[in-house]
Structures are given as C-alpha cells and as structure tokens.
Design an enzyme around this catalytic site. Structure first.
Site, short mmCIF file in Angstrom:
data_model
loop_
_atom_site.label_atom_id
_atom_site.label_comp_id
_atom_site.label_asym_id
_atom_site.label_seq_id
_atom_site.Cartn_x
_atom_site.Cartn_y
_atom_site.Cartn_z
N GLU A 62 40.83 -58.17 36.92
CA GLU A 62 41.92 -58.93 37.53
C GLU A 62 42.71 -58.10 38.52
O GLU A 62 43.82 -58.47 38.91
CB GLU A 62 42.84 -59.50 36.45
CG GLU A 62 43.72 -58.48 35.75
CD GLU A 62 43.02 -57.76 34.61
OE1 GLU A 62 43.70 -57.12 33.80
OE2 GLU A 62 41.77 -57.83 34.52
N ASP A 77 38.62 -67.45 35.80
CA ASP A 77 37.89 -67.31 37.06
C ASP A 77 38.57 -68.10 38.17
O ASP A 77 38.65 -67.66 39.33
CB ASP A 77 36.44 -67.77 36.88
CG ASP A 77 35.65 -66.83 36.00
OD1 ASP A 77 34.56 -67.23 35.54
OD2 ASP A 77 36.11 -65.69 35.79
N ASN A 92 42.88 -65.89 29.68
CA ASN A 92 41.50 -66.06 29.23
C ASN A 92 41.45 -66.49 27.78
O ASN A 92 40.65 -67.36 27.40
CB ASN A 92 40.72 -64.75 29.41
CG ASN A 92 40.25 -64.55 30.83
OD1 ASN A 92 40.04 -65.52 31.56
ND2 ASN A 92 40.08 -63.31 31.24
N ASP A 130 47.59 -56.49 40.11
CA ASP A 130 46.75 -57.25 39.19
C ASP A 130 47.54 -58.38 38.58
O ASP A 130 48.78 -58.40 38.61
CB ASP A 130 46.12 -56.36 38.11
CG ASP A 130 47.13 -55.78 37.16
OD1 ASP A 130 48.33 -56.10 37.28
OD2 ASP A 130 46.74 -55.02 36.27
#
Length: 575
Positions: free
Chosen positions: A495, A469, A460, A452
């Site tokens: 993620e 994104d 974010n 991840d």
C-alpha cells in the site's frame, strides 16, 4: 578461434590436466612407497637401538659382580664382564652402521652426534668401573659405588634417545604400529628398571651391610615403576595384543620375573630388615636375577617382530599400489590418445563440414544442399536439421518483426505495476536515478514523497482484498490526475507509493504532498453495497541539493518522515 585450433588447444589442455592428475597420484604413491621403505629401515634401526640398550643393561650384571668382588678379582667374573662389554660394543657398532646409512638427513646427523656422546659416556663409565674395581673392597665407598652405578644407569636412556627422531618417522609411515613401538619401548624400560632394581642392591651386597632407608625407598619407587610398566604392557591397545607370540611372552614374563625375580628381591630386602645374612654376593645375585629378566626382552622381541611383520605388509601394499598407479596412468593415457583420434575422425572433421554449410546459410546462400544428410548417426541428424534450417530462415524477417512487438510488450509489463497500471519500484528506481544525476549536474534540488494508505490492513480484513485492490487503484488514479507533467508516480510496494515531483525544494514538495493528502481524504470509495469508504494516507517528504546525495538516502529520509507522520496520528505530512 578455428575449430581445428580449438581442438588442439582443448586436447593439449586435457592432456596436461590428465598428466598433472596422474603425476600427482604417482607422486603421492611414490612418496608413500619411499616413506614405507624409509619407515621400514627406521623400524629396523629402532630395533637395533633397543638391542643396544638391552646389551648395556645386561652389562650392568657383570659390572655389579666385579664391583662386589674382593681383590684379587675372580677371573670368571672378569671374563663375563669382558664378554658383556664385547656384546655391547657389537650392538652399538651395528647401530652406528645403521645410522650411517642416513647420515645426510637431519635425524641422521642428530643420531650420529648422540652416538658419539654415548660412546664417550660409555668409556667414562667403564673407566670408573675399572678404577673402582682395582681398589680394595673396603676402600670402595658407598658414594663411589652409587655414582659408578648411576653412570651405567644413564647409558640406556641415551641409547633410546639416539633414535627418538626416527621413531616419529616410523609412526608417520606406519600409524598402525605406533602403539606397538610404544609398547616395545615400555618393555625396554621395564627391563631397564628391573635391572636398576637389582643394581640398587649392589652397594649393600658388596659391603654385606643392611640397606639404608634411602635404598629401601628407592626400591619401592622402582617396584612402582616396574608394576606400572607391566600394566601398560598388559593393557589392550594395539592390533597385536592377541598375537600368540605376544601372549606367550607376557605369560613367561609374569611367571619368571614377576613371580620368581621379584620374590628374590623381596627376600634380600626382608633379610636386610631382619638383620640376617644375605647368603649371596653381587655376582651370585647377577647369576640368579639376570636370567629371570630375559622374558621381558622376549616381550619386546615379540612386539617388534609383530611391528616388523605389519611394516612389511604395509610396504608390500605400498609397492603394489605404486605399480597399480603406474599401470593405470599408462592405460588412461593410451585411452585418451585413442579417444582423441576417434573424435577427430568421426566428429571433428564432419563438424567442420557442417560449419561450412552453416556459414553458407548465414550468408543467405540457400541454394546448396548440405552434404551428409544420408548418414544414420548424429552428424546425419545435424545435416538434416541444416536442411530444415534453410526453410526456416525464409521466415526469419517475419519472426523478427513479431519478436520486436513482443519485446515492447514485455518491457512495458516489466516496468508497470500489474494492479494500478503505474510504474513499479524497479522502473521508478531507474527513472529516479536518472533524474537525480540530472539534478546534480544542474545543481538543482530534488524531492521524494513517500506515502502509504492508513490502516490498509484493517480495510483488507474488514472488506476483503478486492476492496483493498479497489482502494489502491482509485488512489493511484486520483494521484495521477493531481500530478503535473514530468512528475513521477510509482507503487513502491504493498500500500506504499512514491512520488518524485519536478525539481523543487523541500517546502514546495511539502505543499505537493499536502495537496495529495487532501485529495485522497476527499475522495471516498463507493463500495458494491453503496457504502462510502473514506481512506486517508500518511506522507513523508525529503529533499536535497547536495551532490553526494543518493536515491537511497532520499528514500531513507522520506521513510523516516513517513514514520513520524504515522506516529503523529496518520493523515498528515512530515518533512
């Protein structure tokens, strides 16, 4: 199964269920009715037992008079004793006849055995009384008098024990009168203890000697029992406490017995302590004291009558409910029969015609027009719908082709992650399980790489979800280019991504994960403002060649390795 046969089966099943339900209701109402009937009889049986206990208690008055009477005995006292014994025998006979009506059940057998033992004890007690009364007054010792009186005392509880099992049945059939019966028994016990209070003076009055300290203590104990039972009787606990009959009986009891009766006992006890003559013998005490106890029995009778009235009302209600249940069940069966006939004529038969029309349409016979389209009811609506179906069936092939394309699109959408375009977790699990089975069949090693994005939440929070994104999209695209044919990539969630390389061992999978890690770290994302955003990823690798290995166990092992990679400082590979 044909519709006609299905109708027969459904009707039979429905009728069986309805009959079973009605039978259960009727059975319950019948049990309620029979329980009410048995309970009413049992209540009458309890009433007879209490009457027998009363007669045996009353019999002790003439017994005390005879035991204190010198020889030759007074014929009047002997006559009163015979009358009392006859009344007791009659009450016991009536109780025995009532018990005999239930001689077949277990409570009846126990009650009959109790009665037989009671009759033997009664005969022994009476024999002791007659034997002692035949001796000269000086020869009647205190111990003999006390033992004889105790034999008479023991009879009353045995009478009440005879119907103990039936009392539970009555309270179960009529829960509302359970407390009323309890109060009625308190009244019987109050009459018993009041009688014992007077009988405790028999020895002293017969010998015209002072009461001993033991007898004084016994009198105090009996007074306490009497007062306690009086309070229990006056305690409001039943639905009939405000009944005028009960209130009048309680007032009479307080006035006569607790007023004059206990005063008579107190006067004798005070005369004993002062050494004064008593001024009366046992027979005179019985003549004065026993009538004063009669209001206690009036309380019992008032309570029993109230309980009997309540039982009769409940019995009548149970009988009405049974009749109502029978009539309701009959009406339901008639309504069910009528409904089945109407359904067959108005619904089932027309539906059979509609079924034949649908079969013809299914076979491609579009030439015949369904009959009954002119009916104004729902069946006419059905036939008109069948006519419309004929036209709609012509477009079936075209619709089937469009449906096939739509299914393919839906299948692709269901297996693909909407953001990155790679496989989603569900599709990866299906592919992974298939590859795992193949690896186990060929005895090959299978590896799972779980990774991840490091500090993705910070990305974010700082740059916004749109940038996040873009990070996920770029990483998925870059990893796809790094993987070879046959290696699977999927977004596992958020993620987190998962890779299943070709059949390889742990060391080879570790090399693949390290290559992917370097590729991610070396490919920064250019933001809209021109800034370069470098992201890294942490990797966990697991592999196994054991036949019992499951995909979940590989995921768990890779997840633990990923956790160690994060704990070690991120941007690294742990196997």
């Amino acid at each position: 199964m044909k519709l006609t046969r299905l109708l027969i089966v459904a009707t039979t099943l429905l009728a069986t269920l309805v009959c079973a339900m009605l039978g259960r209701i009727l059975w319950g109402e019948w049990n309620h009715y029979t329980a009410a009937s048995d309970g009413l009889h049992t209540l009458q049986l309890v009433q007879r037992a209490m009457t027998a206990a009363e007669k045996l208690s009353v019999e002790r008055g003439p017994v005390n008079g005879v035991l204190g009477d010198p020889l030759p005995g007074d014929p009047a006292k002997q006559a009163r004793l015979r009358t009392a014994r006859a009344a007791s025998d009659q009450a016991l006979l009536e109780l025995e006849l009532a018990v005999a009506m239930h001689a077949g059940d277990m409570p009846g057998l126990r009650a009959a055995a109790h009665l037989a033992a009671l009759q033997r004890a009664l005969q022994q007690a009476r024999h002791s009384v007659d034997q002692l009364a035949a001796q000269p007054l000086p020869a009647r010792g205190d111990a003999q008098l006390t033992a004889t009186i105790e034999q008479m005392f023991a009879l009353v509880p045995r009478v009440l024990d005879t119907v103990t099992a039936y009392t539970g049945v009555t309270e179960q059939a009529y829960p509302r009168i359970g407390k009323i019966l309890m109060k009625a028994r308190f009244a019987v016990e109050l009459r018993e203890y009041a009688g014992r209070l007077g009988s405790r003076l028999t020895v002293a009055l017969a010998a015209q000697q002072p009461l001993s300290e033991t007898e004084h203590a016994q009198l105090q104990f009996l007074r306490g029992q009497v007062e306690q039972l009086r309070r229990l009787l006056e305690l409001p606990a039943t639905t009939v406490d405000d009944d005028p009959r009960v209130q009048a009986a309680l007032r009479a009891m307080n006035q006569h017995y607790f007023g004059r009766g206990l005063a008579l006992i107190d006067g004798i006890e005070q005369a004993s302590r002062a050494g004064r003559p008593y001024g009366l013998d046992t027979s005179q005490l019985a003549l004065r004291y026993v009538p004063l106890m009669a209001p206690i029995l009036q309380v019992r009778d008032a309570l029993l009558q109230a309980a009997l009235d309540q039982a009769m009302r409940d019995f009548d209600a149970a009988r009405r409910e049974l009749w109502l249940a029978c009539l309701t069940g009959l009406m339901i069966l008639l309504a069910l029969t009528l409904l089945v006939l109407i359904m067959r004529r108005r619904v089932v038969l027309p539906l059979l015609g509609a079924t034949r029309a649908i079969v013809r349409l299914g076979r491609g016979d579009f030439g015949a027009t369904p009959a009954g389209t002119d009916r104004p009811d729902e069946v006419g609506d059905l036939m008109r719908a069948l006519a419309s179906l004929r036209q709609a069936s012509l477009d079936k092939q075209q619709l089937e082709q469009e449906r096939g394309h739509l299914i393919e699109e839906l299948k692709l959408s269901a297996e693909t992650d909407y953001l990155t375009g790679i496989l989603n977790r569900r599709a990866f699990t299906a592919a992974g399980n298939q590859r795992l089975r193949r690896a186990q069949e060929q005895q090959l090693s299978l590896a799972v790489i779980l990774f991840d994005v490091d500090h993705f939440k910070a990305v974010n929070d700082r740059y916004g979800h749109d940038v996040g994104d873009q990070v996920l999209i770029q990483i998925s695209a870059m990893v796809r280019t790094e993987l070879r044919d046959g290696e699977v990539l999927a977004r596992y969630g958020g993620e987190e991504f998962v890779v299943m390389p070709g059949h390889c061992d742990l060391a080879t999978a570790h090399v693949v994960a390290e290559r992917l890690r370097r590729a991610i770290a070396a490919a920064p994302l250019r933001l809209a403002n021109g800034q370069l955003l470098t992201v890294t990823a942490s990797f966990g690798v697991a592999a196994s060649d054991q036949p019992q290995t499951t995909l979940d166990s590989l995921f768990q092992a890779a997840d633990l390795a990923l956790y160690r990679a994060k704990h070690r400082g991120r941007n690294c590979v742990e196997s």
